[in-house]
Design a protein around this motif. Structure first.
Motif, PDB file in Angstrom:
ATOM      1  N   THR A  46     -18.134 -34.121   5.675  1.00 57.69           N
ATOM      2  CA  THR A  46     -18.619 -32.759   5.422  1.00 57.69           C
ATOM      3  C   THR A  46     -18.786 -32.501   3.927  1.00 57.69           C
ATOM      4  OG1 THR A  46     -16.410 -31.742   5.275  1.00 57.69           O
ATOM      5  CG2 THR A  46     -17.433 -31.859   7.478  1.00 57.69           C
ATOM      6  N   LEU A  48     -16.410 -31.577   1.952  1.00 59.12           N
ATOM      7  CA  LEU A  48     -15.549 -30.447   1.588  1.00 59.12           C
ATOM      8  C   LEU A  48     -14.182 -30.916   1.117  1.00 59.12           C
ATOM      9  CD1 LEU A  48     -16.327 -28.198   4.690  1.00 59.12           C
ATOM     10  CD2 LEU A  48     -17.219 -27.877   2.377  1.00 59.12           C
ATOM     11  N   ARG A  52     -11.118 -26.131   1.190  1.00 59.34           N
ATOM     12  CA  ARG A  52     -12.333 -25.480   1.714  1.00 59.34           C
ATOM     13  C   ARG A  52     -12.495 -25.760   3.205  1.00 59.34           C
ATOM     14  NH1 ARG A  52     -15.200 -21.262   1.673  1.00 59.34           N
ATOM     15  NH2 ARG A  52     -17.423 -21.559   1.811  1.00 59.34           N
ATOM     16  N   PHE A  53     -12.256 -27.002   3.608  1.00 55.45           N
ATOM     17  CA  PHE A  53     -12.375 -27.381   5.020  1.00 55.45           C
ATOM     18  C   PHE A  53     -11.453 -26.514   5.871  1.00 55.45           C
ATOM     19  CE2 PHE A  53     -11.564 -29.868   8.817  1.00 55.45           C
ATOM     20  CZ  PHE A  53     -12.763 -30.504   9.083  1.00 55.45           C
TER      21      PHE A  53
END
Length: 99
Positions: A46, A48, A52-53
């Motif tokens: 992703t 990230l 953040r994820f």
């Protein structure tokens, strides 16, 4: 009371009694194998950060770190969510959007 309604109630009661005794019931159960979940690889794909994820997908950062370090493994709904994120992260983010 109709015969059909009585039969349905009677069958439900028999199921409840069987369940209470630990006996198998008449219900069916569907299970779908999810397979292995590589949490770190999913997050890296992703692009990230952990922070953040976790913020985007509603996962506790502490739990997530333990998953990535192999101390724990995701189970149940968390495992399903991670598999969906693995296949289509945009769909998950779209579903989570607040209108």
């Amino acid at each position: 009371m109709t015969k059909t309604a009585f039969a349905a109630i009677e069958a439900g009661l028999a199921d409840a009694i069987a369940h209470a005794r630990g006996e198998p019931d008449r219900g069916t159960e569907s299970r779908y194998p999810i397979g292995a979940v590589d949490v770190q690889a999913i997050r890296r794909r992703t692009g990230l950060s952990q922070e953040r994820f976790c913020a985007l997908f509603g996962i506790s950062r502490r739990t997530f770190v333990k998953w990535e370090q192999g101390e724990r493994r995701p189970t149940g709904p968390a495992r399903v969510l991670l598999k969906v994120i693995e296949r289509n992260p945009t769909a998950v983010l779209e579903a989570l959007k607040v209108d």
